[in-house]
Design a protein around this motif. Structure first.
Motif, PDB file in Angstrom:
ATOM      1  N   ARG A   1     -26.110  -2.417  -0.920  1.00 53.51           N
ATOM      2  CA  ARG A   1     -25.039  -1.807  -1.690  1.00 53.51           C
ATOM      3  C   ARG A   1     -23.735  -2.529  -1.404  1.00 53.51           C
ATOM      4  NH1 ARG A   1     -22.232   1.649   1.820  1.00 53.51           N
ATOM      5  NH2 ARG A   1     -23.273   1.973   3.818  1.00 53.51           N
ATOM      6  N   SER A   2     -22.742  -2.245  -2.218  1.00 54.33           N
ATOM      7  CA  SER A   2     -21.411  -2.795  -1.990  1.00 54.33           C
ATOM      8  C   SER A   2     -20.632  -1.873  -1.065  1.00 54.33           C
ATOM      9  CB  SER A   2     -20.666  -2.926  -3.319  1.00 54.33           C
ATOM     10  OG  SER A   2     -19.317  -3.278  -3.110  1.00 54.33           O
ATOM     11  N   GLU A   3     -19.835  -2.471  -0.147  1.00 58.59           N
ATOM     12  CA  GLU A   3     -18.990  -1.688   0.734  1.00 58.59           C
ATOM     13  C   GLU A   3     -17.638  -1.385   0.106  1.00 58.59           C
ATOM     14  OE1 GLU A   3     -19.960  -0.357   3.508  1.00 58.59           O
ATOM     15  OE2 GLU A   3     -21.933  -1.321   3.482  1.00 58.59           O
ATOM     16  N   ASN A   4     -17.418  -1.840  -1.113  1.00 59.95           N
ATOM     17  CA  ASN A   4     -16.156  -1.594  -1.802  1.00 59.95           C
ATOM     18  C   ASN A   4     -16.210  -0.219  -2.469  1.00 59.95           C
ATOM     19  OD1 ASN A   4     -13.865  -1.580  -3.370  1.00 59.95           O
ATOM     20  ND2 ASN A   4     -14.303  -3.491  -4.438  1.00 59.95           N
ATOM     21  N   PRO A   5     -15.447   0.767  -1.983  1.00 61.67           N
ATOM     22  CA  PRO A   5     -15.557   2.136  -2.499  1.00 61.67           C
ATOM     23  C   PRO A   5     -14.776   2.341  -3.793  1.00 61.67           C
ATOM     24  CG  PRO A   5     -13.917   2.088  -0.783  1.00 61.67           C
ATOM     25  CD  PRO A   5     -14.450   0.675  -0.905  1.00 61.67           C
TER      26      PRO A   5
ATOM     27  N   HIS B   1       0.818  -1.222   0.000  1.00 60.98           N
ATOM     28  CA  HIS B   1       0.000   0.000   0.000  1.00 60.98           C
ATOM     29  C   HIS B   1       0.846   1.264   0.000  1.00 60.98           C
ATOM     30  CE1 HIS B   1       0.236  -0.083   4.559  1.00 60.98           C
ATOM     31  NE2 HIS B   1       0.324   1.211   4.353  1.00 60.98           N
ATOM     32  N   VAL B   2       2.109   1.163   0.412  1.00 60.32           N
ATOM     33  CA  VAL B   2       3.002   2.325   0.374  1.00 60.32           C
ATOM     34  C   VAL B   2       3.320   2.715  -1.067  1.00 60.32           C
ATOM     35  CG1 VAL B   2       5.327   3.137   0.952  1.00 60.32           C
ATOM     36  CG2 VAL B   2       3.996   1.865   2.651  1.00 60.32           C
ATOM     37  N   ILE B   3       3.480   1.740  -1.953  1.00 59.98           N
ATOM     38  CA  ILE B   3       3.924   2.002  -3.326  1.00 59.98           C
ATOM     39  C   ILE B   3       2.811   1.856  -4.354  1.00 59.98           C
ATOM     40  CG2 ILE B   3       6.246   1.217  -2.724  1.00 59.98           C
ATOM     41  CD1 ILE B   3       5.546  -1.332  -4.466  1.00 59.98           C
ATOM     42  N   ALA B   4       1.562   1.674  -3.925  1.00 59.05           N
ATOM     43  CA  ALA B   4       0.465   1.343  -4.844  1.00 59.05           C
ATOM     44  C   ALA B   4       0.286   2.384  -5.944  1.00 59.05           C
ATOM     45  CB  ALA B   4      -0.829   1.161  -4.058  1.00 59.05           C
ATOM     46  N   ASN B   5       0.376   3.662  -5.616  1.00 63.83           N
ATOM     47  CA  ASN B   5       0.197   4.693  -6.649  1.00 63.83           C
ATOM     48  C   ASN B   5       1.205   4.533  -7.777  1.00 63.83           C
ATOM     49  OD1 ASN B   5      -1.932   5.841  -5.309  1.00 63.83           O
ATOM     50  ND2 ASN B   5      -0.782   7.594  -4.516  1.00 63.83           N
ATOM     51  N   TYR B   6       2.425   4.204  -7.421  1.00 66.30           N
ATOM     52  CA  TYR B   6       3.454   3.999  -8.449  1.00 66.30           C
ATOM     53  C   TYR B   6       3.142   2.780  -9.311  1.00 66.30           C
ATOM     54  CZ  TYR B   6       7.901   2.712 -10.577  1.00 66.30           C
ATOM     55  OH  TYR B   6       8.869   2.354 -11.482  1.00 66.30           O
ATOM     56  N   ILE B   7       2.679   1.704  -8.706  1.00 61.60           N
ATOM     57  CA  ILE B   7       2.362   0.489  -9.456  1.00 61.60           C
ATOM     58  C   ILE B   7       1.258   0.755 -10.471  1.00 61.60           C
ATOM     59  CG2 ILE B   7       1.306  -1.810  -9.252  1.00 61.60           C
ATOM     60  CD1 ILE B   7       4.173  -1.867  -8.433  1.00 61.60           C
TER      61      ILE B   7
ATOM     62  N   CYS C   1     -22.464 -11.172   9.417  1.00 65.98           N
ATOM     63  CA  CYS C   1     -21.168 -11.827   9.512  1.00 65.98           C
ATOM     64  C   CYS C   1     -20.273 -11.263   8.411  1.00 65.98           C
ATOM     65  CB  CYS C   1     -21.287 -13.344   9.353  1.00 65.98           C
ATOM     66  SG  CYS C   1     -22.219 -14.171  10.657  1.00 65.98           S
ATOM     67  N   ALA C   2     -18.999 -11.063   8.726  1.00 61.68           N
ATOM     68  CA  ALA C   2     -18.113 -10.476   7.735  1.00 61.68           C
ATOM     69  C   ALA C   2     -16.664 -10.751   8.071  1.00 61.68           C
ATOM     70  CB  ALA C   2     -18.337  -8.965   7.646  1.00 61.68           C
ATOM     71  N   LEU C   3     -15.821 -10.688   7.039  1.00 60.15           N
ATOM     72  CA  LEU C   3     -14.381 -10.618   7.251  1.00 60.15           C
ATOM     73  C   LEU C   3     -14.041  -9.259   7.834  1.00 60.15           C
ATOM     74  CD1 LEU C   3     -12.811 -12.049   3.953  1.00 60.15           C
ATOM     75  CD2 LEU C   3     -12.825 -13.120   6.190  1.00 60.15           C
ATOM     76  N   GLN C   4     -13.056  -9.211   8.701  1.00 61.18           N
ATOM     77  CA  GLN C   4     -12.652  -7.954   9.309  1.00 61.18           C
ATOM     78  C   GLN C   4     -11.534  -7.264   8.537  1.00 61.18           C
ATOM     79  OE1 GLN C   4     -14.270  -6.517  12.249  1.00 61.18           O
ATOM     80  NE2 GLN C   4     -15.564  -7.942  11.131  1.00 61.18           N
ATOM     81  N   GLU C   5     -10.969  -7.928   7.536  1.00 63.39           N
ATOM     82  CA  GLU C   5      -9.881  -7.344   6.764  1.00 63.39           C
ATOM     83  C   GLU C   5     -10.266  -7.281   5.296  1.00 63.39           C
ATOM     84  OE1 GLU C   5      -9.375 -10.409   8.191  1.00 63.39           O
ATOM     85  OE2 GLU C   5      -8.482  -9.905  10.107  1.00 63.39           O
ATOM     86  N   TYR C   6      -9.436  -6.597   4.534  1.00 60.56           N
ATOM     87  CA  TYR C   6      -9.632  -6.512   3.094  1.00 60.56           C
ATOM     88  C   TYR C   6      -8.258  -6.449   2.430  1.00 60.56           C
ATOM     89  CZ  TYR C   6      -8.846  -1.579   4.192  1.00 60.56           C
ATOM     90  OH  TYR C   6      -8.314  -0.405   4.673  1.00 60.56           O
ATOM     91  N   ILE C   7      -8.252  -6.606   1.128  1.00 58.10           N
ATOM     92  CA  ILE C   7      -7.024  -6.470   0.347  1.00 58.10           C
ATOM     93  C   ILE C   7      -6.980  -5.060  -0.220  1.00 58.10           C
ATOM     94  CG2 ILE C   7      -5.753  -7.274  -1.681  1.00 58.10           C
ATOM     95  CD1 ILE C   7      -7.084  -9.997  -1.264  1.00 58.10           C
ATOM     96  N   PHE C   8      -5.917  -4.338   0.089  1.00 54.75           N
ATOM     97  CA  PHE C   8      -5.730  -2.976  -0.417  1.00 54.75           C
ATOM     98  C   PHE C   8      -5.194  -3.050  -1.843  1.00 54.75           C
ATOM     99  CE2 PHE C   8      -3.338   0.788  -1.350  1.00 54.75           C
ATOM    100  CZ  PHE C   8      -3.974   1.838  -0.704  1.00 54.75           C
ATOM    101  N   ILE C   9      -5.958  -2.497  -2.796  1.00 54.18           N
ATOM    102  CA  ILE C   9      -5.458  -2.368  -4.164  1.00 54.18           C
ATOM    103  C   ILE C   9      -5.047  -0.920  -4.410  1.00 54.18           C
ATOM    104  CG2 ILE C   9      -6.002  -2.613  -6.598  1.00 54.18           C
ATOM    105  CD1 ILE C   9      -7.870  -4.891  -5.865  1.00 54.18           C
ATOM    106  N   SER C  10      -5.917   0.020  -4.035  1.00 57.56           N
ATOM    107  CA  SER C  10      -5.580   1.440  -4.038  1.00 57.56           C
ATOM    108  C   SER C  10      -6.391   2.107  -2.944  1.00 57.56           C
ATOM    109  CB  SER C  10      -5.865   2.077  -5.405  1.00 57.56           C
ATOM    110  OG  SER C  10      -7.259   2.230  -5.597  1.00 57.56           O
ATOM    111  N   SER C  11      -6.160   3.393  -2.735  1.00 63.63           N
ATOM    112  CA  SER C  11      -6.855   4.088  -1.650  1.00 63.63           C
ATOM    113  C   SER C  11      -8.364   4.119  -1.855  1.00 63.63           C
ATOM    114  CB  SER C  11      -6.323   5.523  -1.522  1.00 63.63           C
ATOM    115  OG  SER C  11      -6.467   6.212  -2.756  1.00 63.63           O
TER     116      SER C  11
END
Length: 414
Positions: A327-331, A65-71, A281-291
Motif C-alpha cells: 500500500r501507499s504510506e501517503n494518507p 504548514h502553518v498557512i496550508a489550509n488558507y492556501i 530503505c526510505a527517506l525520513q522526511e516528506y513534503i507537507f501539502i496538507s494535514s
C-alpha cells in the motif's frame, strides 16, 4: 570532590550566561514576533496557528504548514497576524512547499527587525528558538546547534532544544539575535529541526512586486514538486546501485546517502512457521501539502521467505498474504488524489517468472504528478519466495517509469 565542585560551578556559570543571553534576545526582539493564525470564516475560530517574524517592515516569514489550509481553501479561511491584543490581516507573497516556508505581507512594523546571520553557527554554539508554544504566548528556548542533519535529502539543521507545537515558523537565532534558521519540526526528547538560512534567503529573493492571487500558488507548488522529484531521483537513476544478498534475492545495499535502511528477521523465533528476513530503505522526511496529504517520499521494502517446514498449500497461503500487504504510506484523501489504477501480470525477471503489480494514482490539483506503488513476488520454488516493493509519491510519469525499469533490472531473484 573538589574537581566535581569546580565542574559543577563552571556548568552553572555557563547556564546562567546562556539564560542572560536568552533574556536579552527576547526583550530586544519580542515585538518583531507575531502569532500567525488561520481562522475559519464562519465560526471565527482558529483552524491552525504558528509563529512568524519580521525580516523587513512589511515582510513576515513562517512555515508553509502553518498557512496550508488558507492556501488550499481561501474562501473558507482567513489569515490573521496577532501581536499582543492587536490583530491584522496577512497576505501570502511566496511559498516554498519543499522547504516548508512562506513569505507574508504584513502591516508595517516600525520597530527592530530580525537580521539574517552571515554564517551558520559552529557546532556546539548556543542558539535560541523563539515562538508561541501551544498558544501560550511568545517564549525563547535556549538550545545547542548540532549542524546539518545527516542522511537527509531535505536540508534540516539539528538543534538540541525544546520546540513545541505553535513554535513552527518562528526564528532560531544566534547570541547576537541574527536568524540562522526557521523552526520547523521536533522529534521530542530535546531533538528539534530548523530550515537552514540558505533556504530562507532563496525565499526572500522570490518576493514579487505585488500580492499574487491565492489561486496562483497551486501552479507554484506544482512546479516546486516537479523540480524536487527530479532532483531526488536523478542521482539515484544515474548511479550504479551497490547490491547485496537477501536469501536468494539481490537487493540494494547503497543507493544514496539520504536513504536510511533497516533489517530484521524472525529466524530466531520458533513460533513463526514461515521464516523471513526483511530489509527496507526510505527517506525520513516528506513534503507537507496538507494535514492529510504528503508527498516527496521514496521507500523500498524487500523480503525473503522460507517455508520448507510447511505443507505446500499452507506455504502458498502464507506467501499470498505477504504479497497482499502492499500500500501507499501517503494518507491522501479523495479530494487530493484519484483511486489507484492497478495492473497485474506475470513477468520474466532474470529469468524467473514473477507476479508484478503496478498501481498509479494521479494528483487532482497538481497535473502531471502521481503516486506509484509497485510489488513483485517470485512464483515460489522449493517453498521459498522473494518479494520486493517500492512506493514513490509526487513523481512524473517519466520519472516513475525510469525508476521502475531500474528497480526491475537490478532487484532480482537468483
Amino acid at each position: 570532590m573538589l574537581l566535581r565542585g569546580v565542574v559543577f560551578s563552571i556548568l552553572l556559570l555557563a547556564m546562567n550566561a546562556r539564560a542572560d543571553v536568552a533574556q536579552q534576545v527576547f526583550s530586544q526582539y519580542q515585538e518583531a514576533l507575531l502569532e500567525v493564525q488561520v481562522v475559519e470564516r464562519q465560526s471565527q475560530q482558529k483552524s491552525s496557528f504558528g509563529s512568524g517574524f519580521y525580516v523587513a517592515p512589511e515582510l513576515v516569514v513562517t512555515n508553509f504548514h502553518v498557512i496550508a489550509n488558507y492556501i488550499h481553501t481561501p474562501d473558507s479561511y482567513q489569515l490573521i497576524g496577532k501581536m499582543g491584543e492587536d490583530q491584522q490581516p496577512l497576505q501570502v507573497l511566496a511559498v516554498d512547499v519543499v522547504n516548508d516556508l512562506a513569505l507574508l505581507q504584513a502591516p508595517s512594523h516600525s520597530g527592530l527587525l530580525f537580521d539574517l546571520a552571515a554564517n551558520l553557527p559552529e557546532q556546539g554554539e548556543a542558539v535560541f528558538s523563539l515562538g508561541n508554544p501551544h498558544g501560550l504566548g511568545m517564549v525563547v528556548v535556549p538550545g545547542t546547534y548540532n549542524g546539518l542533519k545527516k542522511q537527509s535529502f531535505y536540508p534540516r539543521l539539528h538543534v538540541t532544544g525544546s520546540l513545541n507545537s505553535g513554535m513552527s515558523g518562528g526564528p532560531s537565532v544566534n547570541a547576537a539575535g541574527q536568524v540562522v534558521g526557521v523552526n520547523v519540526a521536533t522529534r521530542g526528547n530535546q531533538v528539534a529541526f530548523m530550515v537552514p538560512l540558505a533556504e530562507l534567503e532563496k525565499l526572500l529573493s522570490q518576493q514579487p512586486d505585488s500580492v499574487p492571487p491565492v489561486s496562483d500558488f497551486t501552479e507554484q507548488i506544482r512546479q516546486q514538486l516537479i523540480a524536487n522529484q527530479q532532483q531526488l531521483l536523478a542521482p539515484i537513476l544515474e548511479s550504479n546501485w551497490v547490491m547485496k544478498a537477501l536469501g536468494r534475492g539481490q537487493i540494494p545495499e547503497s543507493i544514496a546517502p539520504f536513504l536510511t535502511c533497516w533489517g530484521n528477521t524472525n529466524s530466531n523465533q520458533p513460533k513463526h512457521e514461515l521464516r523471513s528476513a526483511r530489509a527496507s530503505c526510505a527517506l525520513q522526511e516528506y513534503i507537507f501539502i496538507s494535514s492529510d496529504f504528503f508527498s516527496g517520499t521514496l521507500e523500498m521494502q524487500f523480503e525473503w521467505v522460507d517455508g520448507n517446514s510447511l505443507p505446500l498449500i499452507k506455504f502458498n497461503r502464507h506467501y499470498a498474504q505477504r504479497i497482499a500487504h502492499t500500500r501507499s504510506e501517503n494518507p491522501a484523501t479523495p479530494q487530493d488524489v484519484s483511486e489507484f489504477n492497478c495492473r497485474s501480470d506475470i513477468v520474466a525477471l532474470n529469468p524467473h517468472p514473477t507476479r508484478v503489480v503496478y498501481c498509479v494514482r494521479s494528483y487532482k490539483n497538481y497535473e502531471g504528478l502521481y503516486d506509484v506503488v509497485y510489488a513483485a513476488a517470485t512464483l515460489a520454488t522449493e517453498q521459498q519466495g522473494f518479494i520486493s516493493r517500492f512506493a514513490l509519491s509526487g513523481v512524473t510519469q517519466d520519472s516513475a517509469e525510469a525508476f521502475s525499469r531500474k528497480f526491475m533490472e537490478t532487484v532480482v531473484w537468483q
